[in-house]
Write an enzyme that holds these catalytic residues in place. Structure first.
Site, PDB file in Angstrom:
ATOM      1  N   LEU A  33       0.821  -1.217   0.000  1.00 43.24           N
ATOM      2  CA  LEU A  33       0.000   0.000   0.000  1.00 43.24           C
ATOM      3  C   LEU A  33       0.855   1.268   0.000  1.00 43.24           C
ATOM      4  CD1 LEU A  33      -2.735  -1.088   2.581  1.00 43.24           C
ATOM      5  CD2 LEU A  33      -2.754  -1.331   0.084  1.00 43.24           C
ATOM      6  N   HIS A  34       0.444   2.238  -0.817  1.00 43.92           N
ATOM      7  CA  HIS A  34       1.122   3.530  -0.901  1.00 43.92           C
ATOM      8  C   HIS A  34       0.070   4.633  -0.751  1.00 43.92           C
ATOM      9  CE1 HIS A  34      -0.511   3.529  -4.920  1.00 43.92           C
ATOM     10  NE2 HIS A  34       0.162   2.438  -5.233  1.00 43.92           N
ATOM     11  N   HIS A  37      -3.271   4.239  -2.608  1.00 39.54           N
ATOM     12  CA  HIS A  37      -4.247   3.377  -1.927  1.00 39.54           C
ATOM     13  C   HIS A  37      -4.886   4.106  -0.739  1.00 39.54           C
ATOM     14  CE1 HIS A  37      -1.463   0.105  -3.586  1.00 39.54           C
ATOM     15  NE2 HIS A  37      -2.629  -0.202  -4.107  1.00 39.54           N
ATOM     16  N   GLY A 150      -9.091   3.361  -8.443  1.00 37.44           N
ATOM     17  CA  GLY A 150      -8.268   4.486  -8.865  1.00 37.44           C
ATOM     18  C   GLY A 150      -8.374   4.760 -10.358  1.00 37.44           C
ATOM     19  N   SER A 188       2.763   3.622  -7.654  1.00 34.63           N
ATOM     20  CA  SER A 188       2.457   2.237  -8.006  1.00 34.63           C
ATOM     21  C   SER A 188       3.234   1.323  -7.073  1.00 34.63           C
ATOM     22  CB  SER A 188       2.860   1.951  -9.455  1.00 34.63           C
ATOM     23  OG  SER A 188       2.939   0.555  -9.674  1.00 34.63           O
ATOM     24  N   SER A 189       2.629   0.190  -6.737  1.00 33.47           N
ATOM     25  CA  SER A 189       3.336  -0.787  -5.896  1.00 33.47           C
ATOM     26  C   SER A 189       4.590  -1.284  -6.598  1.00 33.47           C
ATOM     27  CB  SER A 189       2.419  -1.970  -5.588  1.00 33.47           C
ATOM     28  OG  SER A 189       1.249  -1.511  -4.965  1.00 33.47           O
TER      29      SER A 189
HETATM   30  P1  AMP Z   1      -3.458  -2.284  -7.000  1.00 35.67           P
HETATM   31  O1  AMP Z   1      -3.093  -2.607  -5.589  1.00 35.67           O
HETATM   32  O2  AMP Z   1      -2.325  -1.765  -7.814  1.00 35.67           O
HETATM   33  O3  AMP Z   1      -4.252  -3.379  -7.664  1.00 35.67           O
HETATM   34  O4  AMP Z   1      -4.457  -1.058  -6.906  1.00 35.67           O
HETATM   35  C1  AMP Z   1      -5.592  -1.093  -6.065  1.00 35.67           C
HETATM   36  C2  AMP Z   1      -6.422   0.125  -6.355  1.00 35.67           C
HETATM   37  O5  AMP Z   1      -5.646   1.295  -6.100  1.00 35.67           O
HETATM   38  C3  AMP Z   1      -6.865   0.211  -7.820  1.00 35.67           C
HETATM   39  O6  AMP Z   1      -8.197   0.703  -7.864  1.00 35.67           O
HETATM   40  C4  AMP Z   1      -5.898   1.203  -8.405  1.00 35.67           C
HETATM   41  O7  AMP Z   1      -6.428   1.916  -9.506  1.00 35.67           O
HETATM   42  C5  AMP Z   1      -5.676   2.134  -7.223  1.00 35.67           C
HETATM   43  N1  AMP Z   1      -4.415   2.850  -7.362  1.00 35.67           N
HETATM   44  C6  AMP Z   1      -3.182   2.310  -7.528  1.00 35.67           C
HETATM   45  N2  AMP Z   1      -2.263   3.289  -7.673  1.00 35.67           N
HETATM   46  C7  AMP Z   1      -2.933   4.472  -7.595  1.00 35.67           C
HETATM   47  C8  AMP Z   1      -2.545   5.849  -7.685  1.00 35.67           C
HETATM   48  N3  AMP Z   1      -1.277   6.212  -7.885  1.00 35.67           N
HETATM   49  N4  AMP Z   1      -3.508   6.778  -7.570  1.00 35.67           N
HETATM   50  C9  AMP Z   1      -4.813   6.418  -7.379  1.00 35.67           C
HETATM   51  N5  AMP Z   1      -5.224   5.151  -7.291  1.00 35.67           N
HETATM   52  C10 AMP Z   1      -4.309   4.179  -7.393  1.00 35.67           C
END
Ligand code: AMP
Length: 279
Positions: A33-34, A37, A150, A188-189
């Site tokens: 998580l960043h 998230h 996101g 991004s992760s």
């Molecule tokens: P992930 O863990 O990468 O699958 O992302 C989980 C959720 O977080 C998804 O809905 C992504 O679109 C959102 N997300 C990831 N990175 C970002 C970001 N930099 N800004 C906004 N939402 C994000």
């Protein structure tokens, strides 16, 4: 905060919360998580209300990965993720493993057949089948009223909206703007996997897209964005595409609103970003 690992445990936990006022809101993630998230989690709390139930799922969904090394290398800092969830006021974290999510002989998949044909869907076969399948399962397992996604993954967002519309899924989809590092790189992760030089270089993706988006001719936009990204020897374009903002189909003539989107490899780390033109 409850941490549950199976659908049964999740149901038991959510039954305890069922009497509370407010809505049940889900934030599906793959962990690591960043701040991006955390913005989604904040938005989810606003929608749930102080008495509502805020659920974060953390699941690195194997069926949406098209490259085994990407799945293996995906960061999984579970303890620090749980600390972040606790600090953010999350009520329940759903943390299943693959065996808890999928039957060994599973044979049903959710497939979107139009919006998933371009961009990431074209270069990552089966990716959005995996996304739709896991998201629908998470909606059903949590019984959420709303879920937050996101805009960074705008194709994913469009496809999930379409799935919800076409299958009459009673879940409100809430979108959250892309959160960026101070140098413009979309959070991004996968960013933690970039080597120092790659990390320093990677903000060029957003700079190139944003500069190209100021032009008004489709071919010029694509050429300028390509030149901006490829002026680095470290960056390798997976795709660069100008698409209609609604249909996600490539456009030869600029018709607004449009989206200029790219996926770029740094080594074996694949980053995506996009800018909206005229939206
Ligand atoms: P992930 O863990 O990468 O699958 O992302 C989980 C959720 O977080 C998804 O809905 C992504 O679109 C959102 N997300 C990831 N990175 C970002 C970001 N930099 N800004 C906004 N939402 C994000």
């Amino acid at each position: 905060m409850r941490v549950v690992k199976t659908g049964t445990e999740l149901k038991e936990t959510l039954d305890e919360y069922a009497g509370l006022a407010g809505r049940r809101v889900l934030v599906p993630t793959m962990g690591a998580l960043h701040h991006g998230h955390l913005e989604l989690i904040k938005r989810a709390r606003q929608h749930a209300g102080p008495e509502g139930t805020l659920i974060v799922s953390i699941f690195v969904n194997p069926i949406q990965f098209d490259r085994a090394n990407d799945l293996d290398a995906y960061p999984r800092p579970v303890e620090s993720d749980l600390e972040k969830c606790l600090a953010a006021g999350v009520d329940a974290v759903f943390l299943p493993d693959a065996a808890a999510m999928y039957h060994a002989d599973r044979s049903v998949t959710v497939t979107e057949t139009m919006l998933s044909r371009t961009l990431c869907g074209a270069t990552r076969p089966g990716h959005f089948d995996g996304v739709c399948t896991v998201v629908l399962k998470l909606f059903l397992l949590t019984g959420c009223h709303a879920a937050v996604f996101g805009e960074k993954d705008f194709q994913q967002l469009a496809i999930i909206r379409r799935m919800v519309r076409d299958l009459d899924v009673p879940v409100e989809i809430i979108a959250c703007p892309t959160v960026r590092e101070s140098d413009g790189l979309a959070m991004s992760s996968r960013n933690v996997r970039l080597h120092h030089k790659e990390r320093t270089d990677a903000p060029r993706i957003h700079r190139a897209l944003a500069a190209a988006a100021k032009l008004r001719d489709a071919a010029e936009i694509l050429a300028a964005a390509r030149a901006g990204i490829e002026s680095s020897p470290l960056a390798r374009i997976d795709y660069l595409s100008l698409v209609d903002a609604e249909t996600l189909q490539p456009v030869a003539d600029l018709k607004l609103p449009a989206i200029l989107a790219a996926a770029v490899f740094y080594g074996d780390v694949r980053l995506i970003d996009h800018v909206m033109i005229g939206g």
